[in-house]
Design a protein around this motif. Sequence first.
Motif, PDB file in Angstrom:
ATOM      1  N   GLU A 120       7.300 -34.332  69.712  1.00 33.49           N
ATOM      2  CA  GLU A 120       8.047 -33.830  68.552  1.00 33.49           C
ATOM      3  C   GLU A 120       8.906 -34.925  67.930  1.00 33.49           C
ATOM      4  O   GLU A 120       8.870 -35.135  66.710  1.00 33.49           O
ATOM      5  CB  GLU A 120       8.928 -32.651  68.965  1.00 33.49           C
ATOM      6  CG  GLU A 120       9.640 -31.994  67.792  1.00 33.49           C
ATOM      7  CD  GLU A 120      10.364 -30.724  68.185  1.00 33.49           C
ATOM      8  OE1 GLU A 120      11.104 -30.198  67.344  1.00 33.49           O
ATOM      9  OE2 GLU A 120      10.181 -30.261  69.326  1.00 33.49           O
ATOM     10  N   ASP A 172       4.725 -26.131  61.787  1.00 31.56           N
ATOM     11  CA  ASP A 172       6.109 -26.621  61.742  1.00 31.56           C
ATOM     12  C   ASP A 172       6.248 -27.737  60.717  1.00 31.56           C
ATOM     13  O   ASP A 172       7.234 -27.805  59.983  1.00 31.56           O
ATOM     14  CB  ASP A 172       6.535 -27.139  63.116  1.00 31.56           C
ATOM     15  CG  ASP A 172       6.725 -26.017  64.134  1.00 31.56           C
ATOM     16  OD1 ASP A 172       6.823 -24.855  63.700  1.00 31.56           O
ATOM     17  OD2 ASP A 172       6.762 -26.310  65.347  1.00 31.56           O
ATOM     18  N   ARG A 180       2.300 -27.019  65.791  1.00 35.94           N
ATOM     19  CA  ARG A 180       2.909 -28.241  65.286  1.00 35.94           C
ATOM     20  C   ARG A 180       2.591 -28.444  63.807  1.00 35.94           C
ATOM     21  O   ARG A 180       3.432 -28.871  63.031  1.00 35.94           O
ATOM     22  CB  ARG A 180       2.391 -29.458  66.083  1.00 35.94           C
ATOM     23  CG  ARG A 180       2.895 -29.518  67.510  1.00 35.94           C
ATOM     24  CD  ARG A 180       4.386 -29.653  67.554  1.00 35.94           C
ATOM     25  NE  ARG A 180       4.874 -29.748  68.919  1.00 35.94           N
ATOM     26  CZ  ARG A 180       6.104 -29.492  69.293  1.00 35.94           C
ATOM     27  NH1 ARG A 180       6.979 -29.087  68.399  1.00 35.94           N
ATOM     28  NH2 ARG A 180       6.474 -29.617  70.557  1.00 35.94           N
ATOM     29  N   LYS A 230       8.353 -36.945  64.307  1.00 38.44           N
ATOM     30  CA  LYS A 230       9.453 -36.993  63.342  1.00 38.44           C
ATOM     31  C   LYS A 230       9.743 -38.427  62.906  1.00 38.44           C
ATOM     32  O   LYS A 230      10.085 -38.683  61.743  1.00 38.44           O
ATOM     33  CB  LYS A 230      10.711 -36.375  63.969  1.00 38.44           C
ATOM     34  CG  LYS A 230      11.936 -36.415  63.072  1.00 38.44           C
ATOM     35  CD  LYS A 230      13.155 -35.867  63.792  1.00 38.44           C
ATOM     36  CE  LYS A 230      14.411 -36.013  62.934  1.00 38.44           C
ATOM     37  NZ  LYS A 230      15.623 -35.524  63.632  1.00 38.44           N
TER      38      LYS A 230
END
Length: 206
Positions: A88, A9, A6, A92
Amino acid sequence: SFPTRRSSDLIRKIKELGVKGILLMHLGFICCAASSVIFLSPANIVAGGAAGLSIFLNILFSKVPFYVFLYAINGILLIISFFLLGKEFTIKSLYGSIMFPTFSFLISKIFDWCGLDVNTIVSQVDAAFVVVFAAILMGFGIGINMKLGGSTGGFDILEAIFLKYFHLSYSFSVIVLDIVLVIMGMLIFEPTTDELGNITSVFENK
């Protein structure tokens, strides 16, 4: 491991945005905040979204600044997002959920530090002008963040939930949510000429 992936990313996303993208994203947050602080909140325009709900609550409880309500609403929605939409999506939405009310707070304080009463200023401006400029700023700010793959948080989370669990499109759910909020304002508060501005700004932002 999962946390490491994560993190990588997130780092990759930041690199993809670059300095220009990051600056534009923050410009979007500033535009949304300016629309709320300078136009919508002083004019008591409940235009929709988490900001509109915050202004609605601010009208009911005037001693609490609208950005405090915005922090609270976004926080509650992030918790809901974590359980219904996953880590996720929540990650965001996290940054925008924090930065929108934070810039709203900072802009409010700048007016205070300059000794300017934004409520008095807006009261002397034509209502149509207030609605149009509020819609332009808010639409521009949201549009920048959408183009960059970001989010201002708030009702974006509810719209994602409606899409995932009820298969309702974003465009449909956002209009329904905003119209419901505007009608609530019209039912609870004494009708004024601002109500037309509320409805107009809902559609100008779509």
